[in-house]
Motif scaffolding. Structure first.
Motif, PDB file in Angstrom:
ATOM      1  N   ILE A 143       0.755  -1.343   0.045  1.00  0.00           N
ATOM      2  CA  ILE A 143      -0.055   0.005   0.018  1.00  0.00           C
ATOM      3  C   ILE A 143       0.730   1.352  -0.117  1.00  0.00           C
ATOM      4  O   ILE A 143       0.509   2.309  -0.492  1.00  0.00           O
ATOM      5  CB  ILE A 143      -0.974   0.220   1.213  1.00  0.00           C
ATOM      6  N   LEU A 144       2.192   1.120   0.394  1.00  0.00           N
ATOM      7  CA  LEU A 144       2.957   2.351   0.485  1.00  0.00           C
ATOM      8  C   LEU A 144       3.552   3.025  -0.438  1.00  0.00           C
ATOM      9  O   LEU A 144       4.488   3.780  -0.581  1.00  0.00           O
ATOM     10  CB  LEU A 144       3.850   2.254   1.853  1.00  0.00           C
ATOM     11  N   VAL A 145       3.457   1.894  -1.719  1.00  0.00           N
ATOM     12  CA  VAL A 145       4.263   2.665  -3.118  1.00  0.00           C
ATOM     13  C   VAL A 145       3.646   3.843  -3.563  1.00  0.00           C
ATOM     14  O   VAL A 145       4.498   4.504  -4.018  1.00  0.00           O
ATOM     15  CB  VAL A 145       4.082   1.545  -4.244  1.00  0.00           C
ATOM     16  N   THR A 146       2.380   4.233  -3.142  1.00  0.00           N
ATOM     17  CA  THR A 146       1.837   5.650  -3.729  1.00  0.00           C
ATOM     18  C   THR A 146       2.859   6.517  -2.804  1.00  0.00           C
ATOM     19  O   THR A 146       3.328   7.626  -3.387  1.00  0.00           O
ATOM     20  CB  THR A 146       0.648   5.550  -3.611  1.00  0.00           C
ATOM     21  N   LYS A 172      -4.040  15.278  -1.716  1.00  0.00           N
ATOM     22  CA  LYS A 172      -2.961  14.927  -2.575  1.00  0.00           C
ATOM     23  C   LYS A 172      -2.895  13.337  -2.824  1.00  0.00           C
ATOM     24  O   LYS A 172      -2.646  12.745  -3.870  1.00  0.00           O
ATOM     25  CB  LYS A 172      -1.760  15.510  -1.977  1.00  0.00           C
ATOM     26  N   ILE A 173      -2.875  12.635  -1.550  1.00  0.00           N
ATOM     27  CA  ILE A 173      -2.760  11.254  -1.584  1.00  0.00           C
ATOM     28  C   ILE A 173      -3.946  10.661  -2.191  1.00  0.00           C
ATOM     29  O   ILE A 173      -4.063   9.676  -3.218  1.00  0.00           O
ATOM     30  CB  ILE A 173      -2.632  10.623  -0.002  1.00  0.00           C
ATOM     31  N   ALA A 174      -5.341  11.434  -2.120  1.00  0.00           N
ATOM     32  CA  ALA A 174      -6.429  11.029  -3.050  1.00  0.00           C
ATOM     33  C   ALA A 174      -6.304  11.043  -4.355  1.00  0.00           C
ATOM     34  O   ALA A 174      -6.678  10.252  -4.999  1.00  0.00           O
ATOM     35  CB  ALA A 174      -7.717  11.596  -2.412  1.00  0.00           C
ATOM     36  N   ASP A 175      -5.642  11.963  -4.812  1.00  0.00           N
ATOM     37  CA  ASP A 175      -5.662  12.293  -6.231  1.00  0.00           C
ATOM     38  C   ASP A 175      -4.806  11.498  -6.752  1.00  0.00           C
ATOM     39  O   ASP A 175      -4.838  10.899  -7.734  1.00  0.00           O
ATOM     40  CB  ASP A 175      -5.127  13.917  -6.222  1.00  0.00           C
ATOM     41  N   VAL A 176      -3.505  11.136  -6.160  1.00  0.00           N
ATOM     42  CA  VAL A 176      -2.585  10.325  -6.606  1.00  0.00           C
ATOM     43  C   VAL A 176      -3.408   8.744  -6.579  1.00  0.00           C
ATOM     44  O   VAL A 176      -3.222   7.947  -7.635  1.00  0.00           O
ATOM     45  CB  VAL A 176      -1.396   9.873  -5.645  1.00  0.00           C
ATOM     46  N   THR A 177      -3.992   8.497  -5.516  1.00  0.00           N
ATOM     47  CA  THR A 177      -4.757   7.111  -5.536  1.00  0.00           C
ATOM     48  C   THR A 177      -5.599   6.796  -6.980  1.00  0.00           C
ATOM     49  O   THR A 177      -5.702   5.880  -7.332  1.00  0.00           O
ATOM     50  CB  THR A 177      -5.300   6.636  -4.138  1.00  0.00           C
ATOM     51  N   ILE A 178      -6.274   7.927  -7.100  1.00  0.00           N
ATOM     52  CA  ILE A 178      -7.196   7.821  -8.215  1.00  0.00           C
ATOM     53  C   ILE A 178      -6.464   7.621  -9.479  1.00  0.00           C
ATOM     54  O   ILE A 178      -6.867   6.720 -10.353  1.00  0.00           O
ATOM     55  CB  ILE A 178      -8.208   9.306  -8.507  1.00  0.00           C
ATOM     56  N   ALA A 179      -5.484   8.388  -9.787  1.00  0.00           N
ATOM     57  CA  ALA A 179      -4.660   7.912 -11.021  1.00  0.00           C
ATOM     58  C   ALA A 179      -3.926   6.526 -10.965  1.00  0.00           C
ATOM     59  O   ALA A 179      -3.992   5.775 -12.063  1.00  0.00           O
ATOM     60  CB  ALA A 179      -3.644   8.999 -11.103  1.00  0.00           C
ATOM     61  N   TYR A 180      -3.553   6.158  -9.721  1.00  0.00           N
ATOM     62  CA  TYR A 180      -2.937   4.907  -9.676  1.00  0.00           C
ATOM     63  C   TYR A 180      -3.866   3.752 -10.010  1.00  0.00           C
ATOM     64  O   TYR A 180      -3.672   2.886 -10.641  1.00  0.00           O
ATOM     65  CB  TYR A 180      -2.167   4.930  -8.097  1.00  0.00           C
ATOM     66  N   LEU A 181      -4.839   3.916  -9.366  1.00  0.00           N
ATOM     67  CA  LEU A 181      -6.086   2.835  -9.439  1.00  0.00           C
ATOM     68  C   LEU A 181      -6.464   2.754 -10.817  1.00  0.00           C
ATOM     69  O   LEU A 181      -6.697   1.533 -11.484  1.00  0.00           O
ATOM     70  CB  LEU A 181      -7.384   3.014  -8.404  1.00  0.00           C
ATOM     71  N   ASP A 183       2.039  14.539  -9.348  1.00  0.00           N
ATOM     72  CA  ASP A 183       2.453  14.091 -10.533  1.00  0.00           C
ATOM     73  C   ASP A 183       3.333  13.000 -10.707  1.00  0.00           C
ATOM     74  O   ASP A 183       4.583  13.280 -10.791  1.00  0.00           O
ATOM     75  CB  ASP A 183       2.868  15.152 -11.541  1.00  0.00           C
ATOM     76  N   CYS A 184       3.121  11.788 -10.272  1.00  0.00           N
ATOM     77  CA  CYS A 184       3.890  10.811 -10.135  1.00  0.00           C
ATOM     78  C   CYS A 184       3.818   9.340 -10.624  1.00  0.00           C
ATOM     79  O   CYS A 184       4.628   8.532 -10.085  1.00  0.00           O
ATOM     80  CB  CYS A 184       4.381  10.566  -8.261  1.00  0.00           C
ATOM     81  N   LEU A 185       2.708   9.245 -11.465  1.00  0.00           N
ATOM     82  CA  LEU A 185       2.356   8.033 -11.839  1.00  0.00           C
ATOM     83  C   LEU A 185       3.350   7.182 -12.578  1.00  0.00           C
ATOM     84  O   LEU A 185       3.433   6.029 -12.665  1.00  0.00           O
ATOM     85  CB  LEU A 185       1.099   8.272 -12.798  1.00  0.00           C
ATOM     86  N   ASP A 186       4.216   7.997 -13.315  1.00  0.00           N
ATOM     87  CA  ASP A 186       5.331   7.236 -14.251  1.00  0.00           C
ATOM     88  C   ASP A 186       6.354   6.490 -13.278  1.00  0.00           C
ATOM     89  O   ASP A 186       6.878   5.633 -13.432  1.00  0.00           O
ATOM     90  CB  ASP A 186       6.173   8.403 -14.843  1.00  0.00           C
TER      91      ASP A 186
END
Length: 344
Positions: free
Chosen positions: A78-81, A183-192, A115-118
């Protein structure tokens, strides 16, 4: 998904359809209770395992091949994000995850990048390898950590028994907490969404430490963001919402519109199921400590749960939380056999 699943029991149950028996998978099913896991773990660090698609696939496949479960779950953490956002993450044997740069001030929070999806592309790559190996046998579950749980690790800098620093942040600096959580939520949406695009058949959102919160704090600092995530991901696959504390928070969790609520072992599962709107499935909820017991006890407890849930549409067997590392592998294998032999 274009692939037709040979075993779609899990998907049918997740969509609240009647199944001939409950499907089974277990949280942490590809883990430290398996000797085969240690054969891999002794060669690589935990993060190397997560970040190398072929190795992540090897570990994901262990319970598929050795236990015969009805759904695989991506091997990751879970902590990779949080790491992708700028957390300096390490895993220490016997200690667990650590962040050497905890997030406790506005300046710390501003350092976190969205901005870290890559940096998480290795997860999408692993999903593609795993799906090639599964070849449609069973579904693959992807997952992410929920914002409150990720926040707690970032603020504490490690696992915590009392979440003192986290709660201090929520109480003294709620605006700062909301900034980090958003911020975490926005990353999580992109990640999922990336995982869904890569081909997972279902998603689970893990809010492992929600039980630390009061009802109002859960509403404001956890549920609010979980609801936002579920409203903004591609709802093309079933979504499971899990937290320790779901036996208390289920009435609120349902407002986020998950397909499945995964329930801890403190509640009567049928009571929870019947309190939810029709069409919401439940997952759970055997106490994982049962798997330390004698086999006849394991069988009795599983059958008691199944008889209690007889006639309920939408029930996935799981544990109330993850398998402990010292549970005998033979007991886990036996439990899966008992489940697969059962018929309604």
């Amino acid at each position: 998904m274009s692939t037709i699943l040979q075993n779609d029991l899990f998907i049918r149950a997740a969509l609240a359809q009647q199944t001939e028996r409950p499907p089974v998978w277990m949280m942490r099913q590809a883990g430290r209770f398996m000797p085969e896991y240690w054969e891999i773990k002794n060669k690589y660090s935990f993060l190397e395992m997560c970040k190398t698609p072929e190795i992540a696939a090897d570990v994901t496949m262990l319970p598929v091949d050795l236990l015969g479960i009805d759904a695989a779950i991506l091997f990751s953490d879970i902590l990779v994000t949080a790491e992708a956002m700028g957390g300096d993450l390490s895993f220490e044997q016997g200690v667990g995850p650590r962040f050497s740069n905890p997030v406790r001030t506005l300046a710390d929070a501003e350092q976190l990048t969205v901005d870290c999806l890559d940096k998480l592309q290795y997860v999408a790559d692993a999903i593609k390898v795993i799906q090639e190996r599964l070849a449609g046998r069973i579904p693959l579950i992807g997952f992410a950590g929920a914002p409150f749980t990720i926040l707690s690790y970032l603020v504490e800098g490690a696992s915590s028994k009392d979440f003192k620093l986290t709660k201090l942040l929520l109480n003294n600096e709620p605006e700062l907490a909301h900034l980090i959580l958003q911020k975490i939520a926005d990353v999580t949406i992109a990640y999922l969404n990336m995982q869904i695009d890569a081909g997972v058949n279902a998603i689970q959102l893990f809010d492992s430490w929600a039980l630390a919160l009061s009802w109002n704090d859960y509403r404001d600092f956890s549920h609010h963001y979980n609801k936002y995530i579920l409203a903004n991901i591609k709802r093309t696959v079933p979504v499971i919402s899990f937290c320790k504390g779901s036996s208390v928070f289920a009435p609120m969790m349902v407002e986020a519109n998950p397909d499945v609520i995964s329930v801890d072992w403190n509640a009567d599962l049928k009571n929870i199921k019947q309190s939810l709107p029709q069409g919401i499935a439940v997952q759970g909820n055997l106490d994982p400590f049962v798997l330390y017991a004698d086999k006849k006890v394991i069988k009795t407890k599983i059958h008691q749960l199944f008889e209690r849930m007889r006639g309920e549409e939408g029930f996935i067997f799981n544990l109330g939380h993850g398998i402990m590392p010292d549970i005998p592998f033979d007991n886990v294998k036996y439990a899966v056999e008992v489940i697969k032999e059962f018929r309604y």
